[in-house]
Design a protein around this motif. Sequence first.
Motif, PDB file in Angstrom:
ATOM      1  N   PHE A  32       0.662  -1.048  -0.096  1.00  0.00           N
ATOM      2  CA  PHE A  32       0.013   0.073  -0.137  1.00  0.00           C
ATOM      3  C   PHE A  32       0.765   1.244   0.125  1.00  0.00           C
ATOM      4  N   HIS A  35      -2.408   7.813   0.961  1.00  0.00           N
ATOM      5  CA  HIS A  35      -3.325   7.882   2.260  1.00  0.00           C
ATOM      6  C   HIS A  35      -4.457   8.549   1.678  1.00  0.00           C
ATOM      7  N   ARG A  39      -4.684   6.428  -1.601  1.00  0.00           N
ATOM      8  CA  ARG A  39      -4.207   5.337  -1.515  1.00  0.00           C
ATOM      9  C   ARG A  39      -4.344   4.292  -2.412  1.00  0.00           C
ATOM     10  N   TYR A  41      -2.846   0.054  -4.162  1.00  0.00           N
ATOM     11  CA  TYR A  41      -2.061  -1.241  -3.819  1.00  0.00           C
ATOM     12  C   TYR A  41      -1.209  -1.356  -5.013  1.00  0.00           C
ATOM     13  N   ASP A 119      -1.819  -7.203   3.390  1.00  0.00           N
ATOM     14  CA  ASP A 119      -0.719  -5.941   3.547  1.00  0.00           C
ATOM     15  C   ASP A 119       0.611  -6.659   4.453  1.00  0.00           C
ATOM     16  N   VAL A 124      -0.896  -0.063   5.952  1.00  0.00           N
ATOM     17  CA  VAL A 124      -1.984   0.767   6.183  1.00  0.00           C
ATOM     18  C   VAL A 124      -2.093   1.469   7.162  1.00  0.00           C
ATOM     19  N   TRP A 129       0.777   8.747   7.136  1.00  0.00           N
ATOM     20  CA  TRP A 129       1.280   9.494   5.860  1.00  0.00           C
ATOM     21  C   TRP A 129       1.219  11.084   5.983  1.00  0.00           C
TER      22      TRP A 129
END
Length: 239
Positions: A32, A35, A39, A41, A119, A124, A129
Motif C-alpha cells: 500500500f 493516504h 491510497r 495497492y 498487507d 496501512v 502518511w
Amino acid sequence: MVARLRRLGGDAPVYGDGSDEFTVKVHHGGFFVGHGNLRSYLNGKVSWFDNVEIDTWSPLWLDQFVEDLGYLRTPPLKIYWLLPGKDILDGLRVVVSDTDTNVMASMVEKFRTLVVYIDHDDKVAGIDWDDIIDNPGTPLPKVISPNKVNCVEKIIVESSNSKRDQQEDDCDEEDSGTESDDSDEEFYDSDYELDDGDDDLFVDYVDENVIDEGVAKGKNIEGKESQRKQVEGKSCNCA
C-alpha cells in the motif's frame, strides 16, 4: 467441498441459489502507498480461492491462504477485507477475529465473491502518511539529469570554442594590420616629403597661367622660373 486455489486460467465456479459456498479474491505480493484518496495497492497479484464454505469460514482459512500463496504468516502481516461496493480508499476493514469473518459470511447470499488484501508490512495502519508529509526526512540530493549535463557540457564547449575563435580573429586582425602596413609602403614614396629637399616639386606642378581665386583674385601667378628662383633663394638663406 474443501476450499482450493484456482489454477491459472481456470474457470470460476457457478454457485447455485442456496449454496453455502463462495469465492475469496486475494490481492497479494504488493504494498500500500498513499493516504486517503491517494491510497493504492502497487505491484500486487490476484488469486482466487473457490468453494469456501460459510460454516467453516474463519481467520484460520485466511492464514491458510497466506501459506498456500507462499508467504510466511509474520506478525507485521495484516489481512484486510474490502466491504462490498466500496474501494480501498474507505472500504478496508482489518480481519483479526471470528467476529470479522462472521460479518463477511453474512454477505455471501448477496455477494458470492469477497475481496481481501494482504498487507505484508503493515503499511496501512503502521505508517502515518500525514506525519511524513508534515515532517519529511532528509531531503534527497539534487541530481542533474543527463540532458542537463549534456546541456552544461555543450555550453562549456561552445564557450571554449567561442574564446578560441575570438583569439583566432584577434590574431587574424593583427596579421591583417601588419600586411596592411607593408602593402601601404607601395603607395608611400619619400619623394613626396618636402622635408627631403624636394621643394622643386611644388614649382614643377604649378601652372604659371593659373588665376588665383583667393586673396589675389584676378592676378596672374608668377612663372615657374621666377618661383624656382625664389624657392632656391630661400633654400640658400636657410642653409
